[in-house]
Design an enzyme around this catalytic site. Structure first.
Site, PDB file in Angstrom:
ATOM      1  N   CYS A 177      37.509 -57.467-122.137  1.00  0.00           N
ATOM      2  CA  CYS A 177      36.294 -58.179-122.525  1.00  0.00           C
ATOM      3  C   CYS A 177      35.147 -57.127-122.794  1.00  0.00           C
ATOM      4  O   CYS A 177      34.441 -57.373-123.757  1.00  0.00           O
ATOM      5  CB  CYS A 177      35.776 -58.994-121.658  1.00  0.00           C
ATOM      6  N   HIS A 191      31.975 -59.470-116.215  1.00  0.00           N
ATOM      7  CA  HIS A 191      32.288 -60.086-117.569  1.00  0.00           C
ATOM      8  C   HIS A 191      31.258 -59.208-118.523  1.00  0.00           C
ATOM      9  O   HIS A 191      30.095 -59.200-118.249  1.00  0.00           O
ATOM     10  CB  HIS A 191      32.415 -61.539-117.554  1.00  0.00           C
TER      11      HIS A 191
END
Length: 329
Positions: free
Chosen positions: A95, A176
């Protein structure tokens, strides 16, 4: 390291040299320590990368995000100048790189004009994936040997990485990366775990000149979803190479500072790639070998160690007794 995608740090030096290794020119990252629009705008940011603790119990909705609006049309349009390059995240640990590529691939130069020179490798990748839907773009990114190898080259070297994977639970700390940038003068949040880009504000209401003023309130609202005790956030601004700016204005002090920063980043990245476990093992072997070669050998070394430990235990016991006597008086 494993054969998949390894975890990389949210670090300005890591991201700067990562994109340079992919062929991007004159772009760097700067870490921000406060959500101050003025400080952010001074960098004239191309976009920002935001790291946060992901709420594993939260299920994404295809109907309405928690903030903003999904813009499916921006991905589905066939008009090249209005299409937003957006990829679904299809593999873990990618990510961070996916977030920065989500900014870069929406800022590419056309015929020498535009904001960022992404280089031939990323230009070829964008051209190859331009007609793909978001899920296939994500698969193409996950299967790109070039991008994966460059990404993994900035992961910390460790002999203890496991190839096994499992689904995260509510008790796990999962982090994230997402990106925010202005595309076609519209503020977008680009998160590969969402079904589409998220538009914040009206279309055309966020030219790059006011990007900082527009994105900071969005980030503040996201942070407010967490308890006041949660401080594990990180924000990196993507901007023009500050050495270029220093040369243009003739600021020798700024240029010296930025060159020194690059040297420090290069040294830190070299340390990340090095596995110190074997080095430490060899040092311990050398110490043990030297001790055994001394007069008295191994047995003397053990006896000295036991005597030293016994002495510390007796001193600790005496301090404890003295403390008890003081408490009684």
């Amino acid at each position: 390291m494993s054969g998949g995608w390894n975890t990389i740090e949210s670090d300005a030096g890591v991201f700067t040299f990562l994109i340079e290794s992919l062929g991007v020119s004159n772009v760097q990252f700067e870490e921000l320590i406060s959500l101050d629009p003025d400080s952010l705008q001074q960098l004239n940011p191309i976009g920002v990368i935001f790291l946060f603790k992901y709420p594993t119990g939260e299920k994404p909705s295809r109907d309405k995000p928690l903030d903003g609006d999904f813009d499916f049309a921006a991905v589905e349009t066939q008009e090249a100048d209005k299409n937003v390059w957006f990829a679904a995240q299809t593999i873990q640990n990618a990510c961070g790189t996916q977030a920065l590529l989500s900014v870069l691939l929406n800022k590419t130069q056309q015929d020498g004009e535009g904001e960022v020179d992404i280089g031939p490798n990323l230009k070829e990748f964008k051209d190859f994936t331009s007609a793909f839907p978001a899920d296939l773009r994500g698969e193409a990114l996950s299967n790109s040997d070039l991008i994966r190898d460059v990404h993994n080259s900035f992961a910390r070297s460790s002999p203890f990485v496991s190839d096994s994977s499992r689904l995260a639970t509510d008790d796990d700390d999962v982090y994230h990366f997402i990106a925010y940038t202005s595309i076609n003068s519209t503020l977008y949040e680009l998160d590969g775990l969402q079904p589409a880009p998220i538009r914040h504000g009206d279309a055309g209401a966020c030219p790059r000149e006011i990007f900082a003023d527009a994105v900071v309130p969005v980030l503040q609202r996201r942070i407010k979803r967490y308890p006041a005790t949660e401080i594990r956030f990180n924000l990196l601004a993507m901007c023009e190479d500050l050495r270029v700016k220093a040369r243009e204005v003739g600021d020798e002090v700024m240029l010296f500072r930025e060159e020194r920063k690059r040297r420090e980043w290069r040294w830190e990245n070299a340390l990340r790639r090095h596995n110190f476990v074997e080095f430490i093992g060899e040092v311990m072997k050398g110490v043990a070998r030297r001790k055994m070669e001394e007069e008295g050998g191994f047995q003397k070394w053990v006896e000295e160690g036991m005597a030293s430990t016994q002495k510390r235990m007796e001193e600790r016991k005496k301090r404890g007794q003295a403390g008890d006597e003081m408490d009684v008086s």
